[in-house]
Write a protein that holds these residues in place. Sequence first.
Motif, PDB file in Angstrom:
ATOM      1  N   GLU A 203       0.827  -1.206   0.000  1.00 21.82           N
ATOM      2  CA  GLU A 203       0.000   0.000   0.000  1.00 21.82           C
ATOM      3  C   GLU A 203       0.858   1.251   0.000  1.00 21.82           C
ATOM      4  N   LEU A 204       1.933   1.226   0.764  1.00 25.72           N
ATOM      5  CA  LEU A 204       2.850   2.364   0.796  1.00 25.72           C
ATOM      6  C   LEU A 204       3.403   2.645  -0.595  1.00 25.72           C
ATOM      7  N   LEU A 205       3.721   1.586  -1.345  1.00 32.10           N
ATOM      8  CA  LEU A 205       4.325   1.749  -2.664  1.00 32.10           C
ATOM      9  C   LEU A 205       3.325   2.163  -3.743  1.00 32.10           C
ATOM     10  N   THR A 206       2.083   1.733  -3.604  1.00 30.59           N
ATOM     11  CA  THR A 206       1.144   1.908  -4.718  1.00 30.59           C
ATOM     12  C   THR A 206       0.062   2.954  -4.489  1.00 30.59           C
ATOM     13  N   ALA A 207      -0.278   3.250  -3.264  1.00 30.90           N
ATOM     14  CA  ALA A 207      -1.394   4.170  -3.000  1.00 30.90           C
ATOM     15  C   ALA A 207      -1.030   5.598  -3.391  1.00 30.90           C
ATOM     16  N   ALA A 208      -2.001   6.310  -3.930  1.00 31.74           N
ATOM     17  CA  ALA A 208      -1.813   7.736  -4.198  1.00 31.74           C
ATOM     18  C   ALA A 208      -1.668   8.472  -2.866  1.00 31.74           C
ATOM     19  N   PRO A 209      -0.887   9.551  -2.829  1.00 32.47           N
ATOM     20  CA  PRO A 209      -0.632  10.247  -1.556  1.00 32.47           C
ATOM     21  C   PRO A 209      -1.889  10.644  -0.798  1.00 32.47           C
ATOM     22  N   GLU A 210      -2.880  11.220  -1.514  1.00 37.51           N
ATOM     23  CA  GLU A 210      -4.073  11.672  -0.810  1.00 37.51           C
ATOM     24  C   GLU A 210      -4.884  10.505  -0.266  1.00 37.51           C
ATOM     25  N   GLN A 211      -4.887   9.380  -0.994  1.00 38.34           N
ATOM     26  CA  GLN A 211      -5.597   8.196  -0.515  1.00 38.34           C
ATOM     27  C   GLN A 211      -4.938   7.638   0.735  1.00 38.34           C
ATOM     28  N   LEU A 212      -3.627   7.602   0.712  1.00 41.85           N
ATOM     29  CA  LEU A 212      -2.888   7.037   1.844  1.00 41.85           C
ATOM     30  C   LEU A 212      -3.095   7.885   3.100  1.00 41.85           C
ATOM     31  N   LEU A 213      -2.959   9.196   2.956  1.00 37.64           N
ATOM     32  CA  LEU A 213      -3.092  10.070   4.115  1.00 37.64           C
ATOM     33  C   LEU A 213      -4.520  10.075   4.652  1.00 37.64           C
ATOM     34  N   TYR A 214      -5.495  10.038   3.747  1.00 40.29           N
ATOM     35  CA  TYR A 214      -6.880  10.016   4.211  1.00 40.29           C
ATOM     36  C   TYR A 214      -7.196   8.713   4.925  1.00 40.29           C
ATOM     37  N   ARG A 215      -6.757   7.608   4.351  1.00 39.78           N
ATOM     38  CA  ARG A 215      -7.046   6.300   4.956  1.00 39.78           C
ATOM     39  C   ARG A 215      -6.470   6.200   6.361  1.00 39.78           C
ATOM     40  N   LEU A 216      -5.270   6.717   6.547  1.00 35.50           N
ATOM     41  CA  LEU A 216      -4.611   6.590   7.844  1.00 35.50           C
ATOM     42  C   LEU A 216      -5.098   7.617   8.861  1.00 35.50           C
ATOM     43  N   TYR A 217      -5.258   8.856   8.450  1.00 32.96           N
ATOM     44  CA  TYR A 217      -5.355   9.936   9.438  1.00 32.96           C
ATOM     45  C   TYR A 217      -6.577  10.833   9.252  1.00 32.96           C
ATOM     46  N   HIS A 218      -7.649  10.354   8.632  1.00 27.29           N
ATOM     47  CA  HIS A 218      -8.776  11.238   8.334  1.00 27.29           C
ATOM     48  C   HIS A 218      -9.469  11.748   9.600  1.00 27.29           C
TER      49      HIS A 218
END
Length: 299
Positions: A203-218
């Motif tokens: 997930e770290l390698l493939t997720a778009a930045p905004e998706q990753l940050l939202y998923r973790l810290y929304h």
Amino acid sequence: MENLPADDVLHRFLLEHAGVRGVLVKLGPTWREVAARADYPPAVRALLGETLAASALLTGNIKLDGALSIELKSSGALRLLFAECTDQGRLRGLARWNEPLPESLALHELPDAGMAITIGNVERGQRYQGLVELQHAGVAEALENYFVQSEQLPARILLAADGEHAVGLMLQKLPDEGGHHAAQDEDAWNRIVHLTATLGVQELLTAAPEQLLYRLYHEESVRLFEPRALAFGCSCSRERVSGMLRSLGRDEVEAALAARDDQIEVICEFCAQRYHFDRIDAELLLNHNVVTAAPDTTQ
């Protein structure tokens, strides 16, 4: 969140409720450009990608004038690991190794290994260097320990690299005297660490930045700052190569000229740029004159 650049970009963000600042770096073409410079074995390539991402990460929360580099040297299978990011977001890196390589390239098991972080401007003679203790197998763990020792603030760093991307995520607890909400939330840092631990390498390698940050810290009120573009770039120049030749002294320069029919060719290890000097050029630089000959570099 608006759509953010997906590759070759550095994102700074703040988790306001938790009192945590963060940096997310995702390299695509830039990493592939660096990786293509040599036929790196998979283990060496992975470490180089992680270190390249880390060099950009560490520029995310400092005022940088010049460049920041991470360098590891050892007398073992991994002889050299070097990555650099400039204040203009230009990255370069390389690795040197000996065959045969062991199955695991654990940093703390490399003989005579040492790692240093260097920050500064070579032209201005400004330079700061910090030594990183190698008590752990990976680059991320070594850097986390460095921040605890040097700044007395906990940090969480995730690094990953494959054939397409090199990615890094860094979180750092803000000082309690900052007046943020985390001063009254004693569990904030532990909560952020646990949320981050749910992130897998893929997930770290493939997720778009905004998706990753939202998923973790929304739920943590993510505040994003202006993204910063990154790109491959080398700081080599004819002037720097001239200085290197001048430092060798007349005897070595004369020997190099004699060996190649009065021509010296220097090839940059990072970008493969070629610099040519004839006997007249050499005489000028040995007499401490600045070489300003026509731009005879070829790629």
